[in-house]
Design an enzyme around this catalytic site. Structure first.
Site, PDB file in Angstrom:
ATOM      1  N   GLU A  50     154.776 -24.788  65.138  1.00 45.99           N
ATOM      2  CA  GLU A  50     155.269 -23.763  64.216  1.00 45.99           C
ATOM      3  C   GLU A  50     154.450 -22.471  64.312  1.00 45.99           C
ATOM      4  O   GLU A  50     154.995 -21.387  64.202  1.00 45.99           O
ATOM      5  CB  GLU A  50     155.282 -24.277  62.776  1.00 45.99           C
ATOM      6  CG  GLU A  50     156.366 -25.315  62.514  1.00 45.99           C
ATOM      7  CD  GLU A  50     157.778 -24.795  62.782  1.00 45.99           C
ATOM      8  OE1 GLU A  50     158.008 -23.580  62.698  1.00 45.99           O
ATOM      9  OE2 GLU A  50     158.657 -25.613  63.107  1.00 45.99           O
ATOM     10  N   TYR A 133     156.873 -19.270  55.504  1.00 51.84           N
ATOM     11  CA  TYR A 133     157.758 -19.966  56.440  1.00 51.84           C
ATOM     12  C   TYR A 133     157.074 -21.196  57.035  1.00 51.84           C
ATOM     13  O   TYR A 133     157.611 -22.305  57.010  1.00 51.84           O
ATOM     14  CB  TYR A 133     158.205 -19.017  57.569  1.00 51.84           C
ATOM     15  CG  TYR A 133     158.982 -19.769  58.616  1.00 51.84           C
ATOM     16  CD1 TYR A 133     160.320 -20.058  58.418  1.00 51.84           C
ATOM     17  CD2 TYR A 133     158.359 -20.263  59.762  1.00 51.84           C
ATOM     18  CE1 TYR A 133     161.037 -20.802  59.342  1.00 51.84           C
ATOM     19  CE2 TYR A 133     159.057 -21.008  60.685  1.00 51.84           C
ATOM     20  CZ  TYR A 133     160.397 -21.269  60.476  1.00 51.84           C
ATOM     21  OH  TYR A 133     161.093 -22.024  61.377  1.00 51.84           O
ATOM     22  N   ASP A 151     163.498 -18.449  58.221  1.00 54.50           N
ATOM     23  CA  ASP A 151     163.194 -17.453  59.252  1.00 54.50           C
ATOM     24  C   ASP A 151     164.459 -16.651  59.537  1.00 54.50           C
ATOM     25  O   ASP A 151     165.460 -16.773  58.830  1.00 54.50           O
ATOM     26  CB  ASP A 151     162.668 -18.141  60.527  1.00 54.50           C
ATOM     27  CG  ASP A 151     163.735 -18.975  61.215  1.00 54.50           C
ATOM     28  OD1 ASP A 151     164.816 -19.192  60.614  1.00 54.50           O
ATOM     29  OD2 ASP A 151     163.510 -19.403  62.356  1.00 54.50           O
TER      30      ASP A 151
END
Ligand code: SF4
Length: 368
Positions: A50, A133, A151
């Site tokens: 991520e 996020y 996102d």
């Protein structure tokens, strides 16, 4: 008087989840960091992927992710790595603050947290480099928390699904709220990844393939016949142009002057070819030479190097100087002299490589 037409019903979260998860089970992308339903996700791997995926495409990240895992298979291994080795391995992924925060975060988790990432979004967000996020993505995918990361892909899918007319950036809050309301209690990670995949492969920015979309029967944008309209965007401010002059100082043995940028700010901690400040007003060679890191006879090189950062376009010109023999320590504090052939050993950002190529093409000094 004829009755006004009924507004389209708002897509119900239960129906949206069911459609998305069924589609995901059949069509999920095969990505190196994905887990099968039967596997237990490793939070370190989820977090690593991520962080790498922030601002970077899936296609670019794949190789880096596997390379990092091969070199540093656990958070403890990454915490024990030298920062320069991490920055070097990160080269090409851009946004180097992410690499520094990655390393800092690994040290915190491996040290004070005994190698265990926290499970909640609130706790995850206290760690360096983890924003809204990433915290939501890690909480959902690694720990099965009911949440939805939002996102650009998920924002677009949601804006179209609900035909949100409020333009971005003001409308982002409402869209995020609608997206989060879709979070799944039973399979939050899969649902988040289904939304990501849908945005990346079907509900794409320019040409959504609504015919192949699992949400076509409930999507309000498609019912209005105008999927491309969403998300509605406010007119964008133009990126300003900044100017700088670069000092390419070369000793008689071919070594070129480099220095390390300050830890904080743009390209923080990276190695650079020294330059003036980057500002909106153009520099004259004489004015720039007065700020040079060493006193020398500077001569301008033809041509302009252009590079675009998120918030501005940069235009650089080069001043070169032959300094004779100053020895290894003949520069200002914090600088180093290095042969251009050794540049790949240093964490030089893309814009600096462009400068080196420009000098090479202009007078051949890069390869000396
Ligand atoms: Fe996007 Fe079309 Fe699917 Fe609606 S139906 S979510 S616009 S691809």
């Amino acid at each position: 008087m004829p009755n006004a037409p009924e507004p389209d019903p708002v897509p119900g979260p239960v129906s949206v989840r069911r459609r998305l998860l069924r589609w995901y089970d059949a069509k999920a992308r095969d990505l190196p960091w994905r887990y099968k339903k039967s596997e237990k996700p490793d939070p370190y791997r989820v977090w690593l992927s991520e962080i790498m995926l922030q601002q970077t495409t899936v296609a670019t990240v794949g190789g880096y992710y596997l390379d990092f895992l091969a070199r540093w298979p656990t958070v403890e291994a990454l915490a024990g790595a030298d920062l320069n080795a991490v920055l070097h391995a990160w080269q090409g992924l851009g946004y180097y603050a992410r690499a520094r925060n990655l390393h800092k975060c690994a040290r915190i988790v491996a040290g004070g947290m005994a190698g265990r990432f926290p499970e909640t979004e609130a706790e995850l967000k206290k760690l360096p480099g983890i924003g809204d996020y990433t915290a939501a993505a890690v909480a959902a995918i690694a720990f099965g928390r009911k949440t939805m990361p939002v996102d650009g892909n998920i924002e677009r899918v949601t804006a179209r699904l609900y035909a949100v007319a409020e333009p971005l950036p003001g409308g982002a809050r409402r869209i995020a709220g609608l997206a989060r309301a879709l979070a799944s209690k039973t399979r939050p990670g899969d649902l988040a990844q289904a939304m990501m995949d849908l945005g990346a492969t079907v509900c794409t920015p320019k040409s959504p393939d609504c015919g192949a979309c699992p949400l076509k029967a409930v999507c309000l944008a498609v019912r209005a016949g105008d999927a491309g309209r969403y998300p509605v965007k406010a007119a964008r401010a133009k990126r300003p142009v900044r100017h700088g002059m670069v000092f390419w100082a070369r000793q008689s043995d071919g070594r070129v002057l480099l220095r390390r940028r300050p830890e904080k700010g743009l390209l923080g901690g990276m190695t650079e070819i020294p330059s003036t400040e980057w500002r909106e007003q153009k520099w004259s060679p004489g004015e720039a030479a007065a700020t040079a890191p060493i006193t020398a006879k500077w001569r301008p090189l033809e041509g302009v190097i252009r590079h675009t950062f998120t918030h501005f376009h940069l235009e650089l010109t080069v001043l070169t100087a032959e300094t004779g023999n100053l020895g290894k320590n003949g520069g200002p504090k914090g600088s180093l002299w290095c042969l251009p052939s050794e540049f790949p050993d240093h964490a030089l950002p893309t814009v600096m490589k462009k400068i080196a190529r420009h000098v090479e093409q202009s007078d051949g000094s890069y390869s000396s």
